[in-house]
Design a protein around this motif. Structure first.
Motif, PDB file in Angstrom:
ATOM      1  N   VAL A 200       1.112  -1.209   0.148  1.00 48.54           N
ATOM      2  CA  VAL A 200      -0.057   0.028  -0.022  1.00 48.54           C
ATOM      3  C   VAL A 200       1.000   1.512   0.041  1.00 48.54           C
ATOM      4  O   VAL A 200       0.439   2.251  -0.438  1.00 48.54           O
ATOM      5  N   VAL A 201       1.980   1.174   0.856  1.00 47.33           N
ATOM      6  CA  VAL A 201       2.947   2.301   0.868  1.00 47.33           C
ATOM      7  C   VAL A 201       3.602   2.716  -0.494  1.00 47.33           C
ATOM      8  O   VAL A 201       3.598   3.765  -1.092  1.00 47.33           O
ATOM      9  N   ALA A 202       4.044   1.378  -1.149  1.00 46.60           N
ATOM     10  CA  ALA A 202       4.557   1.414  -2.476  1.00 46.60           C
ATOM     11  C   ALA A 202       3.769   2.162  -3.502  1.00 46.60           C
ATOM     12  O   ALA A 202       4.182   3.036  -4.109  1.00 46.60           O
ATOM     13  N   LEU A 203       2.350   1.836  -3.547  1.00 48.17           N
ATOM     14  CA  LEU A 203       1.517   2.240  -4.153  1.00 48.17           C
ATOM     15  C   LEU A 203       1.189   3.954  -4.126  1.00 48.17           C
ATOM     16  O   LEU A 203       1.520   4.708  -5.112  1.00 48.17           O
ATOM     17  N   MET A 204       1.059   4.206  -2.808  1.00 52.49           N
ATOM     18  CA  MET A 204       1.022   5.768  -2.380  1.00 52.49           C
ATOM     19  C   MET A 204       2.236   6.603  -3.407  1.00 52.49           C
ATOM     20  O   MET A 204       2.051   7.568  -3.533  1.00 52.49           O
ATOM     21  N   VAL A 205       3.348   5.991  -2.796  1.00 50.05           N
ATOM     22  CA  VAL A 205       4.706   6.662  -3.145  1.00 50.05           C
ATOM     23  C   VAL A 205       4.782   6.650  -4.699  1.00 50.05           C
ATOM     24  O   VAL A 205       5.361   7.865  -5.237  1.00 50.05           O
ATOM     25  N   GLU A 206       4.617   5.810  -5.410  1.00 52.00           N
ATOM     26  CA  GLU A 206       4.612   5.746  -6.854  1.00 52.00           C
ATOM     27  C   GLU A 206       3.775   6.492  -7.398  1.00 52.00           C
ATOM     28  O   GLU A 206       4.014   7.228  -8.426  1.00 52.00           O
ATOM     29  N   MET A 207       2.431   6.735  -6.706  1.00 53.23           N
ATOM     30  CA  MET A 207       1.698   7.681  -7.226  1.00 53.23           C
ATOM     31  C   MET A 207       2.042   9.189  -7.098  1.00 53.23           C
ATOM     32  O   MET A 207       1.895  10.247  -7.832  1.00 53.23           O
ATOM     33  N   LEU A 208       2.555   9.612  -5.828  1.00 50.80           N
ATOM     34  CA  LEU A 208       3.361  10.792  -5.381  1.00 50.80           C
ATOM     35  C   LEU A 208       4.333  11.367  -6.142  1.00 50.80           C
ATOM     36  O   LEU A 208       4.498  12.269  -6.506  1.00 50.80           O
ATOM     37  N   GLU A 209       5.069  10.233  -6.217  1.00 44.52           N
ATOM     38  CA  GLU A 209       6.728  10.662  -6.983  1.00 44.52           C
ATOM     39  C   GLU A 209       7.226  11.632  -6.215  1.00 44.52           C
ATOM     40  O   GLU A 209       7.542  12.682  -6.661  1.00 44.52           O
ATOM     41  N   PRO A 210       7.791  11.480  -4.870  1.00 38.95           N
ATOM     42  CA  PRO A 210       8.183  12.444  -4.122  1.00 38.95           C
ATOM     43  C   PRO A 210       9.865  12.472  -4.525  1.00 38.95           C
ATOM     44  O   PRO A 210      10.729  12.304  -3.980  1.00 38.95           O
ATOM     45  N   TYR A 211      10.239  12.963  -5.754  1.00 35.30           N
ATOM     46  CA  TYR A 211      11.766  13.130  -6.221  1.00 35.30           C
ATOM     47  C   TYR A 211      12.316  14.091  -5.309  1.00 35.30           C
ATOM     48  O   TYR A 211      13.380  13.737  -4.953  1.00 35.30           O
ATOM     49  N   HIS A 212      11.936  15.159  -4.900  1.00 38.36           N
ATOM     50  CA  HIS A 212      12.574  16.026  -4.153  1.00 38.36           C
ATOM     51  C   HIS A 212      11.463  16.808  -3.100  1.00 38.36           C
ATOM     52  O   HIS A 212      10.443  17.088  -3.854  1.00 38.36           O
ATOM     53  N   GLY A 213      12.058  17.404  -2.048  1.00 36.07           N
ATOM     54  CA  GLY A 213      11.128  18.430  -1.523  1.00 36.07           C
ATOM     55  C   GLY A 213      11.130  17.941   0.014  1.00 36.07           C
ATOM     56  O   GLY A 213      11.561  16.843   0.488  1.00 36.07           O
ATOM     57  N   ARG A 214       9.906  18.757   0.689  1.00 36.45           N
ATOM     58  CA  ARG A 214       9.545  18.141   1.833  1.00 36.45           C
ATOM     59  C   ARG A 214       8.173  17.076   1.938  1.00 36.45           C
ATOM     60  O   ARG A 214       7.325  17.299   1.416  1.00 36.45           O
ATOM     61  N   VAL A 215       8.517  16.070   2.817  1.00 36.25           N
ATOM     62  CA  VAL A 215       7.602  15.083   2.781  1.00 36.25           C
ATOM     63  C   VAL A 215       7.017  14.984   4.378  1.00 36.25           C
ATOM     64  O   VAL A 215       7.869  15.061   5.078  1.00 36.25           O
ATOM     65  N   THR A 239      19.493  10.944  -4.049  1.00 36.46           N
ATOM     66  CA  THR A 239      19.956  10.838  -2.769  1.00 36.46           C
ATOM     67  C   THR A 239      19.098  11.068  -1.797  1.00 36.46           C
ATOM     68  O   THR A 239      18.019  11.906  -2.003  1.00 36.46           O
ATOM     69  N   ARG A 240      19.378  10.600  -0.406  1.00 35.86           N
ATOM     70  CA  ARG A 240      18.363  10.907   0.705  1.00 35.86           C
ATOM     71  C   ARG A 240      18.458  12.316   0.894  1.00 35.86           C
ATOM     72  O   ARG A 240      17.365  12.809   1.501  1.00 35.86           O
ATOM     73  N   ASN A 241      19.409  13.102   0.427  1.00 44.32           N
ATOM     74  CA  ASN A 241      19.366  14.284   0.916  1.00 44.32           C
ATOM     75  C   ASN A 241      18.399  15.211  -0.037  1.00 44.32           C
ATOM     76  O   ASN A 241      18.112  16.574   0.030  1.00 44.32           O
ATOM     77  N   ASP A 242      17.848  14.708  -1.223  1.00 40.30           N
ATOM     78  CA  ASP A 242      16.802  15.147  -2.100  1.00 40.30           C
ATOM     79  C   ASP A 242      15.485  15.487  -1.394  1.00 40.30           C
ATOM     80  O   ASP A 242      14.600  16.296  -1.737  1.00 40.30           O
ATOM     81  N   ILE A 243      15.354  14.724  -0.333  1.00 35.67           N
ATOM     82  CA  ILE A 243      14.042  14.925   0.399  1.00 35.67           C
ATOM     83  C   ILE A 243      14.269  15.412   1.747  1.00 35.67           C
ATOM     84  O   ILE A 243      15.150  14.802   2.370  1.00 35.67           O
ATOM     85  N   SER A 244      13.400  16.325   2.473  1.00 30.91           N
ATOM     86  CA  SER A 244      13.435  16.316   3.913  1.00 30.91           C
ATOM     87  C   SER A 244      12.189  15.487   4.677  1.00 30.91           C
ATOM     88  O   SER A 244      11.039  15.910   3.886  1.00 30.91           O
ATOM     89  N   VAL A 245      12.319  15.233   5.835  1.00 30.87           N
ATOM     90  CA  VAL A 245      11.392  14.213   6.197  1.00 30.87           C
ATOM     91  C   VAL A 245      10.827  14.940   7.546  1.00 30.87           C
ATOM     92  O   VAL A 245      11.716  15.085   8.431  1.00 30.87           O
ATOM     93  N   PHE A 246       9.658  15.122   7.657  1.00 36.34           N
ATOM     94  CA  PHE A 246       8.703  15.455   8.848  1.00 36.34           C
ATOM     95  C   PHE A 246       7.554  14.608   9.363  1.00 36.34           C
ATOM     96  O   PHE A 246       6.935  13.995   8.488  1.00 36.34           O
ATOM     97  N   GLY A 247       7.491  14.168  10.410  1.00 36.62           N
ATOM     98  CA  GLY A 247       6.483  13.353  10.966  1.00 36.62           C
ATOM     99  C   GLY A 247       6.154  13.660  12.361  1.00 36.62           C
ATOM    100  O   GLY A 247       6.932  14.408  13.051  1.00 36.62           O
ATOM    101  N   GLN A 248       5.104  13.015  12.857  1.00 38.25           N
ATOM    102  CA  GLN A 248       4.659  13.026  14.255  1.00 38.25           C
ATOM    103  C   GLN A 248       3.865  11.664  14.402  1.00 38.25           C
ATOM    104  O   GLN A 248       3.309  11.087  13.535  1.00 38.25           O
ATOM    105  N   GLU A 249       4.021  11.293  15.671  1.00 43.33           N
ATOM    106  CA  GLU A 249       3.352  10.177  16.190  1.00 43.33           C
ATOM    107  C   GLU A 249       2.828  10.202  17.710  1.00 43.33           C
ATOM    108  O   GLU A 249       3.661  10.773  18.490  1.00 43.33           O
ATOM    109  N   SER A 250       1.579   9.700  17.982  1.00 42.11           N
ATOM    110  CA  SER A 250       0.997  10.031  19.183  1.00 42.11           C
ATOM    111  C   SER A 250       1.382   8.888  20.164  1.00 42.11           C
ATOM    112  O   SER A 250       1.419   9.225  21.478  1.00 42.11           O
ATOM    113  N   VAL A 251       1.634   7.945  19.832  1.00 41.68           N
ATOM    114  CA  VAL A 251       2.101   6.764  21.014  1.00 41.68           C
ATOM    115  C   VAL A 251       3.672   6.664  21.184  1.00 41.68           C
ATOM    116  O   VAL A 251       4.467   6.694  20.171  1.00 41.68           O
ATOM    117  N   ALA A 252       3.950   6.632  22.297  1.00 39.35           N
ATOM    118  CA  ALA A 252       5.276   6.933  22.560  1.00 39.35           C
ATOM    119  C   ALA A 252       6.189   5.807  22.120  1.00 39.35           C
ATOM    120  O   ALA A 252       7.489   5.808  21.579  1.00 39.35           O
TER     121      ALA A 252
END
Length: 528
Positions: A200-215, A239-252
């Motif tokens: 499912v994740v692979a499908l979402m990423v292939e459709m979004l195509e996050p080549y570079h930018g903030r994710v 390279t992994r420097n092409d994207i910047s990753v931001f996330g949040q999770e509520s469960v410790a």
């Protein structure tokens, strides 16, 4: 040859899993998960440290090297110089707490191995700011026996794993991901709260195509969305420097799993200084991401929405207190840049519900021309929940991007017939399924050379006028119609005559078989 390598790697992961599960005894999978994954992380950071350690050792032993020192003591000071590791993005592992040292002392009588592992975790946290508060330190509990820990240390010290690491150090990252998926599967619904199936994740990423930018992922679970985005970028020459990753999770505990998962992959992610609820404690209030990708909790009725009735994020309508689906969607839109695109998994009720004003919110989103694509997903993709689900793709830039402008249009894809069962309870998309859906989407957007065409029963484009005529309901089945069937040129009368003969022939054969069985029974002789 590449296929053989993949098969071998999967065999190793499965073999390690089988060995590790035999040691679980009566411990709950949800508890055992943290014990095992913490050890995999410890093994990985120690192995990366060891690679750098050997590299420095070779340098100082080379008289032609800039590192050449006049004395063994000076040479050793370079090999143990913390900065020589951290400057290369390698976690500093203090002496006495490295994997090989733990392995040698695993069965020592002077101190239990659980205490040694706790001390190693604490020491690594002290020496590496980004890991503070992340690593598990519960290895000395009574139910975590020395036999269990010693066995796990032996498993993760196996020669076949070491050989695989020698070829590709990332193998432990794959092992971690494999174990995560298996633990999630075993925990059912609870597992689905921290793990989104890879296909499912692979499908979402292939459709979004996050080549570079903030994710950005506001419900990041164990970080699988980011891992797949990183894979996508590297698979396309970035390279992994092409994207910047931001996330949040509520469960410790899940936040800690994500931090370890991303560290294993070398992904420098900003998950906030600690866990927190995205609705009530937004860790990235000023973020405007180029890509938002998430799988938030389905139909969450406990999101404390009554406290947020006047929140500025609800630009398209105040979401109902009893369901957070459209709260999540608007939170993501709030964090989306003016040229960004977002993808989210939601339950199918989001496509048609009118309760609590959801119908009006959906109408407003459509009138703002934000909805780009809806994908109906097959059942049994997600662990522990039978709730039918779908993917929403939204963008604020339908008319401004370089691809084909699709103003006033929405693409519908019905993928419910795709996917294959990989166990008695779980289905997943194949690579061909992912490619079919993603290529259809990109052809419609104009970012593929192929031309888009509606396919009855699978995909269809609809105008906002047509959607309005259907009450702003977005269920793909209403738009794609039925799959075309081959034309049958046999006249109806001939077909009836043929089927009648076939049915009568079946009845006759059954009667003959019944007579044979009765005759056989009558011939049986019972002797006293």
């Amino acid at each position: 040859m590449p296929q053989k390598k993949k098969t071998a790697a999967k065999g190793l992961e499965a073999s390690l899993w089988d060995a590790a599960t035999t040691l679980r005894s009566t411990m709950e999978p949800g508890e055992y998960k943290h014990i095992v994954l913490g050890l995999i992380f410890l093994k990985y950071v120690s192995d990366v440290f060891a690679v750098r350690h050997e590299e420095l050792q070779r340098l100082v032993n080379d008289s032609q090297s800039d590192y050449f020192m006049p004395s063994p003591e000076a040479k050793q000071s370079v090999v143990e110089d913390r900065d020589e590791y951290t400057a290369q993005g390698v976690f500093w592992i203090p002496e006495g707490h490295r994997w090989e040292e733990l392995r040698r002392q695993a069965k020592a009588k002077d101190k239990p191995i659980g205490v040694r592992i706790n001390e190693a975790m604490a020491a690594i946290e002290r020496e590496n700011e980004s890991l503070k508060g992340v690593l598990p330190k519960n290895y000395a509990r009574q139910e975590v026996t020395s036999e269990m820990l010693g066995g796990l240390v032996d498993i993760f010290s196996r020669e076949d794993l070491a050989a695989a690491e020698h070829v590709d150090l990332d193998v432990l990252g794959r092992v971690y991901e494999y174990f995560l998926g298996n633990f999630a599967s075993g925990e059912g619904k609870r597992g689905g709260q921290y793990y989104t199936p890879r296909s499912v994740v692979a499908l979402m990423v292939e459709m979004l195509e996050p080549y570079h930018g903030r994710v950005y992922d506001p419900a990041c679970g164990s970080g699988g969305m980011f891992v797949q985005a990183d894979k996508f970028v590297r698979a396309h020459g970035g390279t992994r420097n092409d994207i910047s990753v931001f996330g949040q999770e509520s469960v410790a505990t899940t936040w800690r799993l994500a931090k370890m998962n991303l560290a294993l992959r070398g992904i420098d992610a900003n998950l906030g200084n600690e866990w927190g609820d995205s609705f009530h404690n937004d860790k990235h209030p000023d973020l405007r991401a180029d890509f938002v990708i998430a799988n938030p909790p389905f139909n969450d009725d406990d999101w404390r929405g009554e406290r947020l009735r006047k929140d500025a994020r609800w630009q398209y309508g105040t979401p109902p207190v009893g369901n957070a689906n459209f709260a999540w969607m608007q939170h993501m839109l709030h964090h989306l840049s003016p040229v960004g695109t977002m993808a989210t998994v939601l339950s199918n009720i989001s496509l048609s519900s009118k309760q609590g004003g959801e119908g009006e919110i959906r109408k407003t989103l459509l009138e703002a021309d934000l909805v780009e694509c809806i994908v109906a997903l097959p059942p049994q993709l997600f662990f522990g929940t039978p709730i039918p689900s779908c993917l929403w793709f939204l963008t604020k830039d339908k008319t401004g991007r370089k691809s084909r402008k699709r103003k006033g249009e929405v693409l519908f894809i019905d993928a419910r017939r795709l996917g294959q069962m990989v166990s008695r309870r779980v289905k997943e998309f194949s690579k061909e399924d992912v490619a079919l859906i993603a290529d259809t989407y990109h052809a419609w957007r104009g970012t593929r050379d192929s031309e888009y065409a509606d396919v009855p029963g699978f995909c269809a484009m609809a105008s906002l006028t047509e959607i309005e005529s259907r009450g702003h309901v977005l269920t793909p089945g209403r738009y794609v119609g039925s799959e075309e069937v081959e034309q049958d040129d046999e006249p109806v009368a001939d077909k009836i005559a043929r089927l009648t003969l076939e049915i009568r022939g079946g009845f006759k054969a059954r009667a003959e078989l019944q007579d044979e069985i009765v005759s056989g029974l009558d011939s049986l002789v019972v002797t006293e």
